[in-house]
Write an enzyme that holds these catalytic residues in place. Structure first.
Site, PDB file in Angstrom:
ATOM      1  N   GLY A  60       0.808  -1.212   0.000  1.00 36.64           N
ATOM      2  CA  GLY A  60       0.000   0.000   0.000  1.00 36.64           C
ATOM      3  C   GLY A  60       0.836   1.254   0.000  1.00 36.64           C
ATOM      4  O   GLY A  60       2.058   1.211  -0.149  1.00 36.64           O
ATOM      5  N   ASN A  61       0.164   2.389   0.127  1.00 35.92           N
ATOM      6  CA  ASN A  61       0.869   3.671   0.219  1.00 35.92           C
ATOM      7  C   ASN A  61       0.152   4.554   1.239  1.00 35.92           C
ATOM      8  O   ASN A  61      -0.891   4.183   1.766  1.00 35.92           O
ATOM      9  CB  ASN A  61       0.950   4.332  -1.171  1.00 35.92           C
ATOM     10  CG  ASN A  61      -0.412   4.661  -1.735  1.00 35.92           C
ATOM     11  OD1 ASN A  61      -1.114   5.531  -1.227  1.00 35.92           O
ATOM     12  ND2 ASN A  61      -0.815   3.941  -2.771  1.00 35.92           N
ATOM     13  N   ARG A  62       0.721   5.711   1.509  1.00 37.02           N
ATOM     14  CA  ARG A  62       0.245   6.550   2.614  1.00 37.02           C
ATOM     15  C   ARG A  62      -0.781   7.603   2.212  1.00 37.02           C
ATOM     16  O   ARG A  62      -1.068   8.504   2.987  1.00 37.02           O
ATOM     17  CB  ARG A  62       1.441   7.254   3.273  1.00 37.02           C
ATOM     18  CG  ARG A  62       2.433   6.296   3.896  1.00 37.02           C
ATOM     19  CD  ARG A  62       3.501   7.055   4.655  1.00 37.02           C
ATOM     20  NE  ARG A  62       4.563   6.173   5.127  1.00 37.02           N
ATOM     21  CZ  ARG A  62       4.473   5.423   6.217  1.00 37.02           C
ATOM     22  NH1 ARG A  62       3.376   5.459   6.958  1.00 37.02           N
ATOM     23  NH2 ARG A  62       5.482   4.651   6.561  1.00 37.02           N
TER      24      ARG A  62
END
Ligand code: CTP
Ligand code: CA
Length: 229
Positions: A33-35
């Site tokens: 995932g990413n932020r």
């Protein structure tokens, strides 16, 4: 928008906004995932609704509550986001890709949880490319006169990278944010510039995401063919 405060320049228009960050599943309990929080995309959705548009918000894994008066489609992975955006974009006047789309996904999805084995090192994680949704939308132009916009965070020669990316994607507008180490003012310096395929450059001063969103809609509204849906 006008001096009278009537915010209806997008009335009769259908706009699609993607927001949040995709999660690329590895097994039933894990993902890459990413932020991305989704805040910029949600601000775009709210401001478009306030200006009278019918809004479809394709939200990838955002914890933010559904904005009032917005049609929210929740998705997980880049492949799901692509399907939802393409479906919604079929009759859209404008599409804004504010989501952080993972460039890669695990090559294999394990239907059972991946278990470690005693005394064994893990297998390397093989990745494959995800579809480039912004490039696909820009090439397809699913509706005549449809305006397509994207976002990019760049470092170093931000405008040169932004110009190259705008051309590579084939979109009408690219919002470029400078990220990372700043030469003069430190981390707070984060001015956006909206690049147009027509060569225009619209600087947006550091400020709330709604202000940037309104500038994006101003630029999109100016590019829409006359008349609503
Ligand atoms: N984007 C997309 N599909 C992808 C990757 C990105 O639609 N698979 C969109 C993003 O939503 C954003 C724009 O493309 O609006 C730019 O994303 P960015 O990650 O900066 O572009 P990339 O082409 O992936 O370039 P980079 O290698 O710098 O990450
Ligand atoms: Ca990327």
């Amino acid at each position: 928008r006008g001096a009278a405060g009537a915010a209806t320049d997008l009335a009769g228009r259908h706009v699609v906004v993607s927001a949040g960050g995709t999660r690329e599943p590895l097994d039933p309990v894990r993902f890459l995932g990413n932020r991305s929080s989704g805040k910029q995309g949600y601000a775009l959705a709210r401001t478009a609704a306030a200006r009278g548009a019918r809004v479809t918000l394709v939200a990838a894994n955002s914890a933010l509550p559904d904005p009032a008066g917005v049609d929210v489609v929740r998705v997980g992975s880049a492949v799901e986001l692509r399907e939802a955006v393409l479906r919604a974009a079929a009759d859209a006047d404008a599409v804004v890709m504010a989501a952080a789309v993972a460039d890669f996904r695990p090559a294999v999805y394990a239907t059972g949880k991946i278990k470690k084995k005693d005394g064994q090192e893990p297998e390397p994680l093989a990745l494959v490319r995800n579809p480039d949704i912004l490039a696909e939308l820009s090439a397809a132009r699913l509706r005549a006169g449809q305006v397509v916009a994207g976002f990019a965070a760049e470092t170093d020669d931000v405008l040169a990278h932004g110009r190259a990316k705008l051309a590579a994607k084939g979109c009408d507008l690219l919002v470029v944010n400078e990220v990372g180490e700043s030469k003069t003012f430190g981390a707070e310096e984060n001015e956006a510039v909206v690049l147009g395929a027509d060569g225009t450059e619209t600087p947006v001063p550091y400020g709330p995401k709604e202000a940037l969103a309104d500038t994006v809609w101003d630029l999109i509204a100016a590019r829409l063919p006359a008349g609503g849906s």
